[in-house]
Scaffold this active site. Sequence first.
Site, short mmCIF file in Angstrom:
data_model
loop_
_atom_site.label_atom_id
_atom_site.label_comp_id
_atom_site.label_asym_id
_atom_site.label_seq_id
_atom_site.Cartn_x
_atom_site.Cartn_y
_atom_site.Cartn_z
N CYS A 113 -4.17 -6.54 -1.75
CA CYS A 113 -5.24 -5.61 -2.08
C CYS A 113 -4.70 -4.21 -2.34
O CYS A 113 -3.97 -3.99 -3.31
CB CYS A 113 -6.30 -5.64 -0.98
SG CYS A 113 -7.91 -5.01 -1.47
N HIS A 114 -5.01 -3.22 -1.50
CA HIS A 114 -4.51 -1.86 -1.64
C HIS A 114 -3.15 -1.68 -0.94
O HIS A 114 -2.52 -0.63 -1.09
CB HIS A 114 -5.51 -0.85 -1.07
CG HIS A 114 -6.72 -0.67 -1.91
ND1 HIS A 114 -7.78 -1.56 -1.89
CD2 HIS A 114 -7.05 0.29 -2.82
CE1 HIS A 114 -8.70 -1.15 -2.73
NE2 HIS A 114 -8.29 -0.04 -3.31
#
Length: 188
Positions: A113-114
């Site tokens: 994800c991030h």
Amino acid sequence: MSEHNIAGKKVAFLLTDGVEQVELTSPWQAVKDAGGEPTLVAPSKGKLQGFNGVEKGDTFDVDLAVADADASEFDALVLPGGVVNADHLRVDKDAQNFTRAFFEQHKPVASICHGPWILIDAGVIKGRNVTSYHTLQTDLKNAGANWTDEEVVVDQGLVTSRTPDDLPAFNAKVVEEISEGQHAGQTA
């Protein structure tokens, strides 16, 4: 149960407040189910706050402060996402150094994800094949990464995925790469 056995392998999970909870708990359980030993590493000791999207989730006990952590004592690193978590970690010098050390030691690193944001600031992303949450693609490309929109991308021991929907594929590759051990192409 994983087809890969990582019994005795120590896996650092580096995160802080704002972590997307399932991106911690799901790979953590996959590592445990395969026989690995996960350790929660964070900038500060104590507890940290998980999130389910924008809602507060559970709190988690920190096992080790990143300033006191030594990558040579671990077999792999997992970097969960969550925008707040990732944004705070990426500017933490101890977190950057700890992350870079895994690449210097050719050890598996997994990020979802991030989470890949810290790979930019740790200086380990140039020339690597990765994926991430779609909003990071420009940052990763500008840092020299080859970004693609795929469920999971594996590049010489570096495992990346996009979102919690990709966790089954991510977890399988995380355990597989840990079981394979060091990768010569995993460099800083």
